[in-house]
Design a protein around this motif. Structure first.
Motif, PDB file in Angstrom:
ATOM      1  N   HIS A   1      -7.383  24.509  -5.124  1.00 35.33           N
ATOM      2  CA  HIS A   1      -8.269  25.674  -5.123  1.00 35.33           C
ATOM      3  C   HIS A   1      -8.689  25.991  -3.703  1.00 35.33           C
ATOM      4  O   HIS A   1      -8.508  25.191  -2.782  1.00 35.33           O
ATOM      5  CB  HIS A   1      -9.506  25.434  -5.997  1.00 35.33           C
ATOM      6  CG  HIS A   1     -10.387  24.310  -5.536  1.00 35.33           C
ATOM      7  ND1 HIS A   1     -11.337  24.456  -4.554  1.00 35.33           N
ATOM      8  CD2 HIS A   1     -10.453  23.018  -5.918  1.00 35.33           C
ATOM      9  CE1 HIS A   1     -11.955  23.303  -4.351  1.00 35.33           C
ATOM     10  NE2 HIS A   1     -11.431  22.413  -5.175  1.00 35.33           N
TER      11      HIS A   1
ATOM     12  N   ASP B   1     -11.732  11.377 -17.234  1.00 35.88           N
ATOM     13  CA  ASP B   1     -12.392  11.897 -16.034  1.00 35.88           C
ATOM     14  C   ASP B   1     -12.978  10.776 -15.191  1.00 35.88           C
ATOM     15  O   ASP B   1     -13.581   9.831 -15.718  1.00 35.88           O
ATOM     16  CB  ASP B   1     -13.538  12.845 -16.416  1.00 35.88           C
ATOM     17  CG  ASP B   1     -13.064  14.075 -17.162  1.00 35.88           C
ATOM     18  OD1 ASP B   1     -12.051  14.662 -16.736  1.00 35.88           O
ATOM     19  OD2 ASP B   1     -13.710  14.447 -18.165  1.00 35.88           O
TER      20      ASP B   1
ATOM     21  N   THR C   1     -16.640  19.500 -13.327  1.00 34.53           N
ATOM     22  CA  THR C   1     -15.889  18.627 -14.220  1.00 34.53           C
ATOM     23  C   THR C   1     -16.035  19.060 -15.673  1.00 34.53           C
ATOM     24  O   THR C   1     -15.068  19.020 -16.452  1.00 34.53           O
ATOM     25  CB  THR C   1     -16.347  17.176 -14.043  1.00 34.53           C
ATOM     26  OG1 THR C   1     -16.027  16.752 -12.712  1.00 34.53           O
ATOM     27  CG2 THR C   1     -15.669  16.245 -15.036  1.00 34.53           C
TER      28      THR C   1
ATOM     29  N   SER D   1      -7.681  29.012  -7.974  1.00 35.68           N
ATOM     30  CA  SER D   1      -6.443  28.276  -7.766  1.00 35.68           C
ATOM     31  C   SER D   1      -5.402  29.245  -7.221  1.00 35.68           C
ATOM     32  O   SER D   1      -5.592  30.466  -7.247  1.00 35.68           O
ATOM     33  CB  SER D   1      -5.992  27.646  -9.085  1.00 35.68           C
ATOM     34  OG  SER D   1      -5.817  28.641 -10.070  1.00 35.68           O
TER      35      SER D   1
ATOM     36  N   TRP E   1      -4.340  19.177  -4.867  1.00 40.32           N
ATOM     37  CA  TRP E   1      -4.033  18.228  -5.926  1.00 40.32           C
ATOM     38  C   TRP E   1      -3.008  17.237  -5.378  1.00 40.32           C
ATOM     39  O   TRP E   1      -2.030  17.632  -4.737  1.00 40.32           O
ATOM     40  CB  TRP E   1      -3.388  18.917  -7.127  1.00 40.32           C
ATOM     41  CG  TRP E   1      -4.252  19.735  -8.027  1.00 40.32           C
ATOM     42  CD1 TRP E   1      -4.159  21.073  -8.264  1.00 40.32           C
ATOM     43  CD2 TRP E   1      -5.314  19.262  -8.878  1.00 40.32           C
ATOM     44  NE1 TRP E   1      -5.100  21.478  -9.192  1.00 40.32           N
ATOM     45  CE2 TRP E   1      -5.814  20.380  -9.583  1.00 40.32           C
ATOM     46  CE3 TRP E   1      -5.889  18.010  -9.097  1.00 40.32           C
ATOM     47  CZ2 TRP E   1      -6.863  20.293 -10.490  1.00 40.32           C
ATOM     48  CZ3 TRP E   1      -6.938  17.918 -10.005  1.00 40.32           C
ATOM     49  CH2 TRP E   1      -7.415  19.029 -10.687  1.00 40.32           C
TER      50      TRP E   1
ATOM     51  N   SER F   1     -12.407  14.521 -10.237  1.00 42.06           N
ATOM     52  CA  SER F   1     -12.999  15.803  -9.833  1.00 42.06           C
ATOM     53  C   SER F   1     -14.431  15.544  -9.382  1.00 42.06           C
ATOM     54  O   SER F   1     -14.874  14.396  -9.309  1.00 42.06           O
ATOM     55  CB  SER F   1     -12.928  16.838 -10.958  1.00 42.06           C
ATOM     56  OG  SER F   1     -13.591  16.366 -12.112  1.00 42.06           O
TER      57      SER F   1
ATOM     58  N   LEU G   1     -13.748  21.996 -16.048  1.00 40.83           N
ATOM     59  CA  LEU G   1     -12.359  21.546 -15.942  1.00 40.83           C
ATOM     60  C   LEU G   1     -11.922  20.891 -17.251  1.00 40.83           C
ATOM     61  O   LEU G   1     -10.811  21.123 -17.738  1.00 40.83           O
ATOM     62  CB  LEU G   1     -12.214  20.574 -14.770  1.00 40.83           C
ATOM     63  CG  LEU G   1     -10.804  20.044 -14.499  1.00 40.83           C
ATOM     64  CD1 LEU G   1      -9.902  21.156 -13.967  1.00 40.83           C
ATOM     65  CD2 LEU G   1     -10.846  18.882 -13.506  1.00 40.83           C
TER      66      LEU G   1
ATOM     67  N   VAL H   1      -1.696  22.676 -14.906  1.00 42.80           N
ATOM     68  CA  VAL H   1      -2.856  23.359 -14.334  1.00 42.80           C
ATOM     69  C   VAL H   1      -2.443  24.516 -13.429  1.00 42.80           C
ATOM     70  O   VAL H   1      -3.225  25.441 -13.191  1.00 42.80           O
ATOM     71  CB  VAL H   1      -3.756  22.359 -13.569  1.00 42.80           C
ATOM     72  CG1 VAL H   1      -3.169  21.978 -12.223  1.00 42.80           C
ATOM     73  CG2 VAL H   1      -5.163  22.916 -13.378  1.00 42.80           C
TER      74      VAL H   1
ATOM     75  N   THR I   1     -14.435  27.307 -12.996  1.00 39.36           N
ATOM     76  CA  THR I   1     -14.941  26.468 -11.902  1.00 39.36           C
ATOM     77  C   THR I   1     -15.575  27.314 -10.817  1.00 39.36           C
ATOM     78  O   THR I   1     -16.398  26.827 -10.045  1.00 39.36           O
ATOM     79  CB  THR I   1     -13.824  25.617 -11.270  1.00 39.36           C
ATOM     80  OG1 THR I   1     -12.879  26.469 -10.613  1.00 39.36           O
ATOM     81  CG2 THR I   1     -13.143  24.745 -12.298  1.00 39.36           C
TER      82      THR I   1
ATOM     83  N   PHE J   1      -8.991  28.006 -14.929  1.00 37.26           N
ATOM     84  CA  PHE J   1      -9.554  27.169 -13.873  1.00 37.26           C
ATOM     85  C   PHE J   1     -10.418  28.015 -12.936  1.00 37.26           C
ATOM     86  O   PHE J   1     -11.554  27.660 -12.620  1.00 37.26           O
ATOM     87  CB  PHE J   1      -8.419  26.500 -13.096  1.00 37.26           C
ATOM     88  CG  PHE J   1      -8.874  25.627 -11.955  1.00 37.26           C
ATOM     89  CD1 PHE J   1      -8.992  24.257 -12.121  1.00 37.26           C
ATOM     90  CD2 PHE J   1      -9.187  26.164 -10.712  1.00 37.26           C
ATOM     91  CE1 PHE J   1      -9.407  23.447 -11.071  1.00 37.26           C
ATOM     92  CE2 PHE J   1      -9.604  25.367  -9.659  1.00 37.26           C
ATOM     93  CZ  PHE J   1      -9.711  23.999  -9.847  1.00 37.26           C
TER      94      PHE J   1
ATOM     95  N   VAL K   1      -9.341  23.274 -19.083  1.00 40.46           N
ATOM     96  CA  VAL K   1      -8.030  22.835 -18.604  1.00 40.46           C
ATOM     97  C   VAL K   1      -7.594  21.546 -19.300  1.00 40.46           C
ATOM     98  O   VAL K   1      -6.529  21.481 -19.911  1.00 40.46           O
ATOM     99  CB  VAL K   1      -8.027  22.642 -17.067  1.00 40.46           C
ATOM    100  CG1 VAL K   1      -6.683  22.091 -16.602  1.00 40.46           C
ATOM    101  CG2 VAL K   1      -8.331  23.957 -16.363  1.00 40.46           C
ATOM    102  N   SER K   2      -8.429  20.508 -19.215  1.00 39.59           N
ATOM    103  CA  SER K   2      -8.014  19.194 -19.722  1.00 39.59           C
ATOM    104  C   SER K   2      -7.837  19.174 -21.229  1.00 39.59           C
ATOM    105  O   SER K   2      -6.854  18.615 -21.746  1.00 39.59           O
ATOM    106  CB  SER K   2      -9.027  18.130 -19.293  1.00 39.59           C
ATOM    107  OG  SER K   2      -9.099  18.037 -17.886  1.00 39.59           O
TER     108      SER K   2
END
Length: 381
Positions: A152, A81, A60, A322, A286, A54, A63, A305, A318, A314, A67-68
């Motif tokens: 996105h 990452d 990041t 998305s 992605w 990212s 994210l 995601v 961010t 997301f 998300v992660s």
């Protein structure tokens, strides 16, 4: 989201003050995708890790947090990452060396390097068999490609300082050009040449659907229109955060800017307004790198995601939406009218003809290269 809920969203009348106040309150509270059994069903469970590219910085950080980390909690797979401004140069080097160290990557389909990588077979087919029903229904088939799925959207649009226009601000690019009715210092980008040419043509009366493909006469017309506004552009911005800061400082009254940057400022209570009519919207993808060390886990990450509740996290954190429209049912209602995927806004945006921009001319240059050269020559005058 059912039809009744959709109708309620589209018909809601929200005051500017209520949007700002509610955003500040709502966005101060954590909104994390629920790491429940629903998200951690057997087909996404796993072990080991997945390496995800990212852009770094707050993108990041958010994210990872929203998300992660929920992905790891739900599946047992650790996210590693990696960051850079652009992924394509590194992917090209890894692909040519025959050693791919990354798994999941966001790429920019509007740049030639991405097209070269796709044609070289650098990306694996996306395993849509891992997706849940809500994802498949919410993410349109048009953005679910064989070797990529939209990650996105990002838009360049007209943003203005609400303080500068207490009786009502501009509604479109024609108003941006209307110095008499909307006085004040303006801003445009040195880099967003496609968006600036498009906004000039729209201001000159060209319909959204009539923009592509640009002939040399169209470019002449756009540059002539830009001649009119040029004396009122007090600064040509370069970095993404610059136009927002200049609006805050009242060095701009109105400017082009990126939607994610504007949304971030609105979250902080800055009195800015976003004008979606004629916004230039780009997509990022992605992808799963062929030959990556953890391809199976990469497919699971992309499936995760794009789930509606995760997609909402997301988008919210961010600042860039998305594509899963079912996420609208999970977002704070006050945020929905401020993103490009909100149907009312989406209907007003324009999207570049990527295939035409990357198409080669008789001289071997792409159409994007050609109009960029015209733009640079105009800027140098």
């Amino acid at each position: 989201m059912n039809k009744q809920a959709s109708h309620k969203l589209s018909c809601r009348r929200v005051s500017r003050r209520s949007i700002i106040q509610s955003l500040v309150a709502l966005l101060s509270a954590p909104f994390v995708a629920k790491a429940t059994a629903v998200f951690g069903q057997e087909k996404l469970a796993g072990t080991g890790e997945v390496v995800v590219f990212s852009y770094g910085g707050s993108f990041t950080e958010n994210l990872r947090k929203y998300v992660s980390e929920p992905f790891t909690k739900a599946t047992g797979i650790t996210v590693v990452d990696v960051t850079a401004d652009l992924a394509e140069p590194q992917i090209k080097a890894m692909h040519e060396a025959g050693r791919v160290d990354w798994d999941v990557v966001i790429v920019q389909p509007h740049i030639p390097a991405c097209l070269d990588l796709r044609q070289a077979g650098a990306f694996m087919p996306i395993d849509y068999g891992l997706w849940d029903d809500e994802s498949l229904k919410g993410v349109a088939e048009s953005v679910r490609h064989a070797d990529a799925v939209v990650a996105h959207e990002s838009s360049t649009l007209l943003i203005y300082d609400d303080r500068a226009f207490p009786k009502g601000g501009p509604k479109n690019w024609a108003d941006f050009w209307n110095i008499g009715h909307f006085p004040g210092p303006r801003g445009l980008s040195t880099n967003s040449y496609v968006a600036d040419l498009a906004s000039a043509l729209i201001a000159d009366g060209v319909a959204h659907k009539g923009l592509w493909r640009l002939t040399d006469d169209d470019v002449d017309r756009a540059l002539k229109k830009l001649d009119e506004i040029r004396p009122h552009v007090t600064k040509w911005w370069t970095a993404g955060g610059e136009p927002i800061q200049l609006l805050i400082n009242r060095e701009y009254a109105l400017t082009s800017a990126y939607d994610g940057r504007a949304l971030g400022a609105i979250k902080r209570g800055i009195p800015l307004r976003m004008v979606w009519d004629g916004a230039m919207t780009y997509e990022s993808y992605w992808t799963v790198l062929k030959g990556g060390p953890n391809s199976a886990n990469a497919q699971k990450f992309i499936a995760f995601v794009n789930r509606a509740e995760v997609a909402a996290a997301f988008t919210q954190w961010t600042g860039y939406p998305s594509p899963n429209l079912n996420q609208l049912g999970y977002l704070p209602a006050e945020l929905v009218p401020l993103i490009s995927t909100y149907p009312y806004n989406a209907a007003k945006t324009i999207r570049p003809d990527i295939s035409w921009l990357l198409e080669k001319r008789a001289d071997g240059k792409t159409n994007a290269d050609h109009i960029h050269e015209r733009w640079l020559a105009w800027r140098a005058q």
